[in-house]
Write an enzyme that holds these catalytic residues in place. Sequence first.
Site, PDB file in Angstrom:
ATOM      1  N   SER A  99      21.932 -44.511 -55.295  1.00  0.00           N
ATOM      2  CA  SER A  99      21.020 -44.127 -56.361  1.00  0.00           C
ATOM      3  C   SER A  99      19.945 -43.164 -55.852  1.00  0.00           C
ATOM      4  CB  SER A  99      20.405 -45.373 -56.999  1.00  0.00           C
ATOM      5  OG  SER A  99      19.638 -45.048 -58.121  1.00  0.00           O
ATOM      6  N   ASP A 243      18.049 -39.539 -62.081  1.00  0.00           N
ATOM      7  CA  ASP A 243      17.993 -40.044 -60.712  1.00  0.00           C
ATOM      8  C   ASP A 243      19.275 -39.644 -59.971  1.00  0.00           C
ATOM      9  OD1 ASP A 243      19.750 -41.795 -61.947  1.00  0.00           O
ATOM     10  OD2 ASP A 243      18.916 -43.588 -61.002  1.00  0.00           O
ATOM     11  N   ASP A 245      22.144 -40.974 -58.974  1.00  0.00           N
ATOM     12  CA  ASP A 245      23.488 -41.217 -59.506  1.00  0.00           C
ATOM     13  C   ASP A 245      23.535 -41.029 -61.016  1.00  0.00           C
ATOM     14  OD1 ASP A 245      21.902 -43.502 -59.838  1.00  0.00           O
ATOM     15  OD2 ASP A 245      23.604 -44.874 -59.730  1.00  0.00           O
ATOM     16  N   ASP A 247      22.321 -42.380 -63.660  1.00  0.00           N
ATOM     17  CA  ASP A 247      22.449 -43.432 -64.673  1.00  0.00           C
ATOM     18  C   ASP A 247      21.119 -43.709 -65.365  1.00  0.00           C
ATOM     19  OD1 ASP A 247      21.243 -44.697 -62.521  1.00  0.00           O
ATOM     20  OD2 ASP A 247      22.485 -46.502 -62.622  1.00  0.00           O
TER      21      ASP A 247
END
Length: 454
Positions: A99, A243, A245, A247
């Site tokens: 992340s 962010d 990743d 999501d």
Amino acid sequence: MAADLSQIVKAYDVRGVVPDQWDEPLAELFGAAFAQVTGADAIVIGHDMRPSSPGLSRAFARGATRRGVDVTEIGLCSTDQLYYASGALGLPGAMFTASHNPAQYNGIKMCRAGAAPVGQDTGLAEIRALVEEWQDSGAPEPAGAPGTITRRDTLEDYAAYLRSLVDLTSISRLKVVVDAGNGMGGHTVPTVFAGLPVDLVSMYFELDGTFPNHEANPLDPKNIVDLQQRVREEHADLGIAFDGDADRCFVVDENGDPVSPSAITALVAARELARYGGKGTVIHNLITSRSVPEVVRENGGTPVRTRVGHSFIKAEMARSGAIFGGEHSAHYYFKDFWNADTGMLAALHVLAALGGQDGPLSRLVAAYDRYAGSGEINSTVDDQGARLAAIKAAYQGRDGVDIDELDGLTVSGADWWFNVRPSNTEPLLRLNAEAGDEATMEKIRDEALEIIRG
């Protein structure tokens, strides 16, 4: 020496420094354990742009195929794109990402078929136990017939599915600045936004897991400074930051001012309730603004309050059949997306809402942002329990004050509330406060901090 899994297996995922805390041989064991715990014949795997991600994900695939499981690799993807693949293909999935963590980190987010979460209580503890066992005794014997590895591109299908859930065909044209933070938004945004009435100004779309421009964590104010400046320079209608990743999404208005995730939760909740005929349950955690349950009720819905943490949100989404859920951390969960979180779908809702009326974003979200909030304030303490007990003692018995202990301690008055939660990993207490006006918020915030830090 065997890896210390207590340091890398977290509540909801695997995460640690590569190769110091985990590496490809360990990833292979995780793949074998994931295959065994899910009992699946086939799984799907994706990864982000970190330098270590391709090798780790392929090692995980080897571990699964040695157990006789067929693997579909979708390659570079966002976490919500992996959830899409898990839902659309009906397969358990594994996403290799850390992340917003720094470049030396990597991790695995795992789910069962239909993007159902895998956490400590839903399979992760069993996976850890198997990996620990195999670290000592050696990898399990391979299956009689190994599984296969095939490649599949899901980006276009993912984008088409998201666009099918939000009607953007008749909105007015918008100028949108998107900061991908060198993360996976740079991979997904061009395809998702293709053909929409949007003039896209891209920032840091180059995939680079070393994050050369800023951390890919838009909740930290210093990481959206570039976006705020660019929105003002471009006279854009809004800015969106993802962010690492992709999501989670964070929004700034036409002035470059941050829009609170609670306001976005309320806005999207109103739209989703309209889609469902003014009926439905909406989940929010207990440090989300009071605006959210108010807006939900005003639009005919039923708000349900949960503890902080995506496992609690997803569990309550499944239990109650909720149509939508939102968190203060800019995670947004949709019934139509297998109860999984997708910042991209929330972003499309914001575009549709803004482009469907004439005013600026600041005016639109004002209806959903009704209170003054402190944001999260962390305090290092010697004894979390003692400080929480002191707060409880200070407020218990006051007229018009309610106390609950659903998650930490929440103290509520007629037009204010604050919550104090202990960190699970550090000697910290986290304070969030909100009130009907700034002066009241500051008063209750400071009163609570005096007890916490006393």
